[in-house]
Design a protein around this motif. Structure first.
Motif, PDB file in Angstrom:
ATOM      1  N   ILE A   1      16.586 -21.808  27.694  1.00 13.05           N
ATOM      2  CA  ILE A   1      17.938 -22.361  27.718  1.00 13.05           C
ATOM      3  C   ILE A   1      18.692 -22.115  26.416  1.00 13.05           C
ATOM      4  O   ILE A   1      19.919 -22.259  26.380  1.00 13.05           O
ATOM      5  CB  ILE A   1      17.937 -23.866  28.055  1.00 13.05           C
ATOM      6  N   ASN A   2      17.993 -21.742  25.365  1.00 13.59           N
ATOM      7  CA  ASN A   2      18.669 -21.433  24.107  1.00 13.59           C
ATOM      8  C   ASN A   2      19.235 -20.012  24.087  1.00 13.59           C
ATOM      9  O   ASN A   2      19.971 -19.650  23.166  1.00 13.59           O
ATOM     10  CB  ASN A   2      17.710 -21.627  22.933  1.00 13.59           C
ATOM     11  N   ASN A   3      18.891 -19.218  25.070  1.00 10.46           N
ATOM     12  CA  ASN A   3      19.409 -17.850  25.148  1.00 10.46           C
ATOM     13  C   ASN A   3      20.829 -17.840  25.709  1.00 10.46           C
ATOM     14  O   ASN A   3      21.222 -18.725  26.476  1.00 10.46           O
ATOM     15  CB  ASN A   3      18.521 -16.984  26.037  1.00 10.46           C
ATOM     16  N   LYS A   4      21.568 -16.807  25.374  1.00 12.88           N
ATOM     17  CA  LYS A   4      22.940 -16.679  25.884  1.00 12.88           C
ATOM     18  C   LYS A   4      22.919 -16.416  27.387  1.00 12.88           C
ATOM     19  O   LYS A   4      22.005 -15.765  27.921  1.00 12.88           O
ATOM     20  CB  LYS A   4      23.670 -15.569  25.141  1.00 12.88           C
ATOM     21  N   VAL A   5      23.924 -16.914  28.072  1.00 11.55           N
ATOM     22  CA  VAL A   5      24.029 -16.748  29.520  1.00 11.55           C
ATOM     23  C   VAL A   5      24.079 -15.272  29.887  1.00 11.55           C
ATOM     24  O   VAL A   5      23.476 -14.826  30.875  1.00 11.55           O
ATOM     25  CB  VAL A   5      25.276 -17.482  30.052  1.00 11.55           C
ATOM     26  N   SER A   6      24.780 -14.481  29.079  1.00 14.05           N
ATOM     27  CA  SER A   6      24.949 -13.055  29.384  1.00 14.05           C
ATOM     28  C   SER A   6      23.632 -12.283  29.338  1.00 14.05           C
ATOM     29  O   SER A   6      23.540 -11.177  29.881  1.00 14.05           O
ATOM     30  CB  SER A   6      25.970 -12.421  28.434  1.00 14.05           C
TER      31      SER A   6
ATOM     32  N   ASN B   1      29.172 -14.346  24.086  1.00 19.81           N
ATOM     33  CA  ASN B   1      27.767 -14.346  23.695  1.00 19.81           C
ATOM     34  C   ASN B   1      27.363 -15.592  22.908  1.00 19.81           C
ATOM     35  O   ASN B   1      26.178 -15.798  22.637  1.00 19.81           O
ATOM     36  CB  ASN B   1      27.440 -13.091  22.889  1.00 19.81           C
ATOM     37  N   GLN B   2      28.339 -16.409  22.532  1.00 24.27           N
ATOM     38  CA  GLN B   2      28.012 -17.697  21.921  1.00 24.27           C
ATOM     39  C   GLN B   2      27.539 -18.721  22.950  1.00 24.27           C
ATOM     40  O   GLN B   2      26.885 -19.703  22.603  1.00 24.27           O
ATOM     41  CB  GLN B   2      29.238 -18.280  21.210  1.00 24.27           C
ATOM     42  N   ILE B   3      27.882 -18.507  24.199  1.00 22.63           N
ATOM     43  CA  ILE B   3      27.611 -19.513  25.243  1.00 22.63           C
ATOM     44  C   ILE B   3      26.182 -19.375  25.724  1.00 22.63           C
ATOM     45  O   ILE B   3      25.784 -18.355  26.304  1.00 22.63           O
ATOM     46  CB  ILE B   3      28.586 -19.362  26.412  1.00 22.63           C
TER      47      ILE B   3
ATOM     48  N   THR C   1      29.294 -27.963  27.172  1.00 20.98           N
ATOM     49  CA  THR C   1      29.914 -27.591  25.891  1.00 20.98           C
ATOM     50  C   THR C   1      30.142 -26.085  25.794  1.00 20.98           C
ATOM     51  O   THR C   1      29.963 -25.486  24.737  1.00 20.98           O
ATOM     52  CB  THR C   1      29.046 -28.065  24.703  1.00 20.98           C
ATOM     53  N   SER C   2      30.560 -25.471  26.894  1.00 17.76           N
ATOM     54  CA  SER C   2      30.777 -24.028  26.899  1.00 17.76           C
ATOM     55  C   SER C   2      31.982 -23.623  26.061  1.00 17.76           C
ATOM     56  O   SER C   2      32.075 -22.470  25.625  1.00 17.76           O
ATOM     57  CB  SER C   2      30.981 -23.523  28.332  1.00 17.76           C
TER      58      SER C   2
END
Length: 354
Positions: A120-125, A141-143, A152-153
Motif C-alpha cells: 500500500i505504500n507503493n504508488k497507484v500507477s 506518482n505521489q499518490i 488523502t489523494s
C-alpha cells in the motif's frame, strides 16, 4: 456511491454533548461463536442471559420502523441477540451496502498485501499504469494506495466521476483529506495485482471463507455490494475478531490494526475507509472544516464503523464484543444533512444494557 456516505453525520457537528463511557457493567467473557459457512444455523443469546433490559427493546424497534429500516441485528460474541425485519424485508432479501462497502475494498486491499501481491505504500500507477488522472506524472506518482485508503489523494473532490478527465490536482497527496470516489481505483489495483477480476478475487479470498452471500452490482462508476443482513453481520463479526474467522486468518491483525486506527493527521475520525468513533475531532464528507468531539457522541468510544448512503450501518464495538447492523432506506426524508439518527439510535441501544 455518492460522496454523502452517511446522511446523519452533519447533524452531529451541532451536538455538544459527549459520552465518556457507554460500556455495560461487564463485558461478555464467553468464547466467540462463528456460524457455519453454509446453512441457516446461528446460535442466539437471550436478553435474560445478558441481563439486558427487555423493556427497552420495543422502543428501539418502534424507532427503527419509524425511521424506514428494513433490518436490524445485534450480535454479542457472535451470537444473535436481536434480529428484526421491517417493511416486507426478509432474512433472504439482498440490500445494497452503499459506502459501507468501502470497508470491503479496504479489507481486500489488505489481503492482497499480505499475499505479497501489492504494497500500500507503493504508488497507484505502479499497478494500473500512468495517466489514470489528469495530473502531471510527477503529481500522479505521489499518490499511493495508502492515500486512496485514507482519502488523502489530493484530487479534486467536486465530482464523483473517476475518469482521468475528472481526476484533477487539488493538493499534494497526503496534505488534504477529502471524501472521494477515487478509492474505487483500489479495486483496479487489486485486480491487476492478482491477475483476477475484482469479484472473483473477492469471492475466493473473503466472501466464501466467511460464508457470505451477495454480489457486486455496477451502478455508474461504482461497484456496489448487495447482500442479506446476516452476510453483512458475518463481515462485522470477522472484523470484531480482528480479521480471523475461528482460527483462520483472513486478514492479518497488523493491517486490521492500521485500518481501524487514525490513518492521517487531518481527519482523526477516519482509518482505511473505516469511520472511527471516540476521537477528539473529525471531518465530514464535502467539508474541510474540523468538528470537535466524537462522530457519534452517544456511541461507544472504541467503536469503528462502516457507514453508507441512506443509513446503511455496520457498528463494531470491541469493548462490548458487539456488532450492530442496520439496513434500510434513509432515516429522514427531509433535511437529510441534519438528521440525528445515529445519536438517537445509540441512546436506544444503550438503554438495553444500562
Amino acid at each position: 456511491m455518492t460522496k454523502t456516505i452517511c446522511t446523519i453525520l452533519a447533524a452531529l457537528s451541532f451536538i455538544s454533548c459527549s459520552k465518556d463511557s457507554t460500556e455495560p457493567d461487564s463485558t461478555p467473557t464467553e468464547t466467540m461463536y462463528f456460524p457455519p459457512l453454509t446453512g441457516n444455523a446461528w446460535e442466539t443469546k437471550s436478553l435474560t442471559d445478558l441481563k439486558w433490559n427487555q423493556n427497552a427493546v420495543q422502543p428501539l424497534l418502534d424507532y427503527l420502523e419509524l425511521k424506514h429500516s428494513k433490518s436490524f441485528m445485534i450480535l454479542v460474541n457472535g451470537r444473535i441477540v436481536l434480529e428484526n425485519y421491517f417493511n416486507n424485508h426478509t432474512a433472504t432479501t439482498n440490500w445494497y451496502w452503499a459506502s459501507a462497502g468501502k470497508t470491503l475494498t479496504s479489507t481486500l486491499t489488505g489481503i492482497a498485501q499480505q499475499e505479497g501481491l501489492l504494497n500500500i505504500n507503493n504508488k497507484v500507477s505502479a499497478y494500473i499504469g500512468t495517466g489514470w488522472t489528469s495530473e502531471t506524472i510527477a503529481q500522479e506518482n505521489q499518490i499511493t494506495c495508502k492515500n486512496l485508503l485514507s482519502m488523502t489523494s489530493g484530487l479534486d473532490d467536486s465530482t464523483d466521476e473517476v475518469e482521468p478527465a475528472n481526476l484533477i490536482y487539488k493538493a499534494d497527496a497526503g496534505t488534504r483529506w477529502a471524501y472521494h470516489n477515487v478509492y474505487v481505483k483500489l479495486q483496479d489495483v487489486v485486480a491487476k495485482a492478482s491477475g483476477q477480476s475484482w469479484e472473483n478475487y473477492f469471492n475466493a479470498k473473503l466472501r466464501d471463507k466467511i460464508g457470505m452471500n451477495g454480489t457486486w452490482v455496477q451502478i455508474g462508476v461504482n461497484s456496489v455490494y448487495t447482500s442479506t443482513t446476516r452476510s453483512m453481520a458475518r463481515f462485522g463479526l470477522l472484523m470484531l475478531n480482528k480479521g480471523k474467522w475461528e482460527n483462520n486468518v483472513i486478514l492479518n491483525e497488523s493491517f486490521f490494526n492500521e485500518a481501524t486506527a487514525t490513518s492521517q493527521n487531518i481527519n482523526l475520525g477516519y482509518g482505511y475507509l473505516w469511520w472511527l468513533n471516540g476521537k477528539s475531532s473529525y471531518h465530514l464528507p464535502q467539508s474541510q472544516l474540523t468538528f470537535q468531539g466524537s462522530v457519534i457522541p452517544t456511541g461507544p468510544n472504541d467503536m469503528f464503523m462502516a457507514l453508507g448512503k441512506n443509513d446503511q450501518k455496520i457498528y463494531v464495538v470491541p469493548s462490548k464484543k458487539m456488532v450492530v447492523i442496520r439496513m434500510g432506506d434513509a432515516a429522514d426524508n427531509v433535511n437529510l444533512a441534519l438528521s440525528d439518527f445515529d445519536k438517537t439510535l445509540w441512546e436506544k441501544i444503550n438503554a438495553l444494557y444500562q
